[in-house]
Scaffold this motif. Structure first.
Motif, PDB file in Angstrom:
ATOM      1  N   MET A 277       0.862  -1.158   0.000  1.00 37.67           N
ATOM      2  CA  MET A 277       0.000   0.000   0.000  1.00 37.67           C
ATOM      3  C   MET A 277       0.908   1.220   0.000  1.00 37.67           C
ATOM      4  O   MET A 277       1.787   1.343   0.823  1.00 37.67           O
ATOM      5  N   ALA A 278       0.706   2.113  -0.905  1.00 35.05           N
ATOM      6  CA  ALA A 278       1.535   3.313  -0.974  1.00 35.05           C
ATOM      7  C   ALA A 278       1.122   4.281   0.124  1.00 35.05           C
ATOM      8  O   ALA A 278      -0.043   4.445   0.418  1.00 35.05           O
ATOM      9  N   THR A 279       2.131   4.908   0.730  1.00 41.13           N
ATOM     10  CA  THR A 279       1.870   5.944   1.722  1.00 41.13           C
ATOM     11  C   THR A 279       2.634   7.173   1.293  1.00 41.13           C
ATOM     12  O   THR A 279       3.278   7.188   0.254  1.00 41.13           O
ATOM     13  N   ALA A 280       2.616   8.187   2.114  1.00 42.06           N
ATOM     14  CA  ALA A 280       3.347   9.404   1.786  1.00 42.06           C
ATOM     15  C   ALA A 280       4.819   9.129   1.571  1.00 42.06           C
ATOM     16  O   ALA A 280       5.486   9.832   0.841  1.00 42.06           O
TER      17      ALA A 280
ATOM     18  N   GLY B 127       0.009  -3.956  -0.452  1.00 43.72           N
ATOM     19  CA  GLY B 127      -0.337  -4.197   0.936  1.00 43.72           C
ATOM     20  C   GLY B 127       0.632  -3.501   1.864  1.00 43.72           C
ATOM     21  O   GLY B 127       1.673  -3.015   1.453  1.00 43.72           O
ATOM     22  N   ALA B 128       0.246  -3.450   3.128  1.00 40.14           N
ATOM     23  CA  ALA B 128       1.095  -2.842   4.152  1.00 40.14           C
ATOM     24  C   ALA B 128       1.087  -3.762   5.365  1.00 40.14           C
ATOM     25  O   ALA B 128       0.118  -4.491   5.588  1.00 40.14           O
ATOM     26  N   ARG B 129       2.155  -3.705   6.130  1.00 40.82           N
ATOM     27  CA  ARG B 129       2.180  -4.482   7.360  1.00 40.82           C
ATOM     28  C   ARG B 129       1.088  -3.969   8.296  1.00 40.82           C
ATOM     29  O   ARG B 129       0.785  -2.779   8.320  1.00 40.82           O
ATOM     30  N   ARG B 130       0.544  -4.857   9.059  1.00 40.90           N
ATOM     31  CA  ARG B 130      -0.529  -4.514   9.988  1.00 40.90           C
ATOM     32  C   ARG B 130      -0.117  -3.361  10.907  1.00 40.90           C
ATOM     33  O   ARG B 130      -0.883  -2.452  11.164  1.00 40.90           O
ATOM     34  N   GLY B 131       1.122  -3.376  11.370  1.00 38.22           N
ATOM     35  CA  GLY B 131       1.612  -2.349  12.271  1.00 38.22           C
ATOM     36  C   GLY B 131       1.756  -0.978  11.637  1.00 38.22           C
ATOM     37  O   GLY B 131       1.892   0.021  12.346  1.00 38.22           O
ATOM     38  N   GLU B 132       1.736  -0.888  10.311  1.00 39.76           N
ATOM     39  CA  GLU B 132       1.855   0.393   9.613  1.00 39.76           C
ATOM     40  C   GLU B 132       0.514   1.106   9.452  1.00 39.76           C
ATOM     41  O   GLU B 132       0.478   2.288   9.135  1.00 39.76           O
ATOM     42  N   ILE B 133      -0.568   0.399   9.656  1.00 40.83           N
ATOM     43  CA  ILE B 133      -1.896   0.961   9.371  1.00 40.83           C
ATOM     44  C   ILE B 133      -2.187   2.192  10.225  1.00 40.83           C
ATOM     45  O   ILE B 133      -2.742   3.173   9.732  1.00 40.83           O
ATOM     46  N   GLY B 134      -1.799   2.197  11.474  1.00 38.06           N
ATOM     47  CA  GLY B 134      -2.018   3.376  12.325  1.00 38.06           C
ATOM     48  C   GLY B 134      -1.356   4.611  11.747  1.00 38.06           C
ATOM     49  O   GLY B 134      -1.956   5.688  11.691  1.00 38.06           O
TER      50      GLY B 134
ATOM     51  N   SER C 152      -1.726   9.608   8.699  1.00 40.86           N
ATOM     52  CA  SER C 152      -1.267  10.443   7.588  1.00 40.86           C
ATOM     53  C   SER C 152      -2.430  10.953   6.745  1.00 40.86           C
ATOM     54  O   SER C 152      -2.289  11.932   6.011  1.00 40.86           O
ATOM     55  N   LEU C 153      -3.589  10.322   6.872  1.00 41.84           N
ATOM     56  CA  LEU C 153      -4.802  10.755   6.171  1.00 41.84           C
ATOM     57  C   LEU C 153      -5.619  11.744   6.997  1.00 41.84           C
ATOM     58  O   LEU C 153      -6.705  12.139   6.609  1.00 41.84           O
ATOM     59  N   GLY C 154      -5.079  12.132   8.154  1.00 47.47           N
ATOM     60  CA  GLY C 154      -5.744  13.146   8.968  1.00 47.47           C
ATOM     61  C   GLY C 154      -6.701  12.597  10.003  1.00 47.47           C
ATOM     62  O   GLY C 154      -7.455  13.354  10.609  1.00 47.47           O
TER      63      GLY C 154
ATOM     64  N   ARG D  79     -11.851  11.224  14.197  1.00 49.87           N
ATOM     65  CA  ARG D  79     -11.648  12.497  14.855  1.00 49.87           C
ATOM     66  C   ARG D  79     -10.322  13.109  14.439  1.00 49.87           C
ATOM     67  O   ARG D  79      -9.298  12.459  14.508  1.00 49.87           O
ATOM     68  N   PRO D  80     -10.312  14.353  14.010  1.00 47.97           N
ATOM     69  CA  PRO D  80      -9.031  15.031  13.771  1.00 47.97           C
ATOM     70  C   PRO D  80      -8.459  15.479  15.112  1.00 47.97           C
ATOM     71  O   PRO D  80      -9.162  15.494  16.120  1.00 47.97           O
ATOM     72  N   ILE D  81      -7.196  15.827  15.119  1.00 44.39           N
ATOM     73  CA  ILE D  81      -6.607  16.380  16.336  1.00 44.39           C
ATOM     74  C   ILE D  81      -7.278  17.723  16.586  1.00 44.39           C
ATOM     75  O   ILE D  81      -7.382  18.537  15.668  1.00 44.39           O
ATOM     76  N   PRO D  82      -7.729  17.984  17.802  1.00 49.12           N
ATOM     77  CA  PRO D  82      -8.332  19.289  18.087  1.00 49.12           C
ATOM     78  C   PRO D  82      -7.333  20.414  17.809  1.00 49.12           C
ATOM     79  O   PRO D  82      -6.139  20.286  18.076  1.00 49.12           O
TER      80      PRO D  82
END
Length: 116
Positions: A1-4, A14-21, A26-28, A71-74
Motif C-alpha cells: 500500500m503506498a503511503t506518503a 499491501g502494508a504491514r498490519r503495524g503500519e496501518i495506524g 497520515s490521512l488526517g 476524529r481530527p486532532i483538536p
C-alpha cells in the motif's frame, strides 16, 4: 500500500498490519487504539497474514473519510504542540526544524518526502 513515504509490501499493494495506524494518521484521522483495532478487524484477512491488502483497506478507509467518522486532532492541541516546538517564540517553525522533530524525535519519517 503506498503511503506518503511510498512504502509498499513487495509491490503487492499491501502494508504491514503495524503500519496501518501511521497510514490512517497520515490521512488526517486520529483514532483511539480501540477505534484502530476495530478498523483493523474490518480489513484483515480471515486468516491473518500480518499484512493488510489495499483492496480491503481502501473501501473501509474511504467510508471512514467520507462519513467523517474519524476524529481530527483538536486545533488547540495542535497549536499547543507547535508552540512547544517554537523555541524562539517567533510564531513559526522552519522546514528544517519540522523535519528534525519528525525524524529525530518522532516516528513519522515519511513526512520528509512531503517537504522535498
Amino acid at each position: 500500500m503506498a503511503t506518503a513515504g511510498g512504502c509498499c509490501h513487495g509491490g503487492q499493494g499491501g502494508a504491514r498490519r503495524g503500519e496501518i495506524g501511521s497510514i490512517v494518521r497520515s490521512l488526517g484521522c486520529f483514532p483511539t487504539e480501540a477505534e484502530l483495532h476495530e478498523l483493523l478487524t474490518k480489513v484483515e484477512e480471515e486468516e491473518p497474514t500480518g499484512y493488510i491488502h489495499l483492496e480491503k483497506f481502501l473501501p473501509v478507509m474511504t467510508k471512514v473519510l467520507l462519513d467523517r467518522s474519524c476524529r481530527p486532532i483538536p486545533e488547540d492541541v495542535l497549536l499547543h504542540a507547535f508552540e512547544a516546538l517554537d523555541e524562539n517564540k517567533c510564531g513559526y517553525i522552519t522546514k528544517e526544524e519540522l523535519v528534525k522533530y519528525l525524524t529525530e524525535e518522532g516516528n513519522m519519517t515519511f513526512v520528509i518526502s512531503v517537504f522535498k
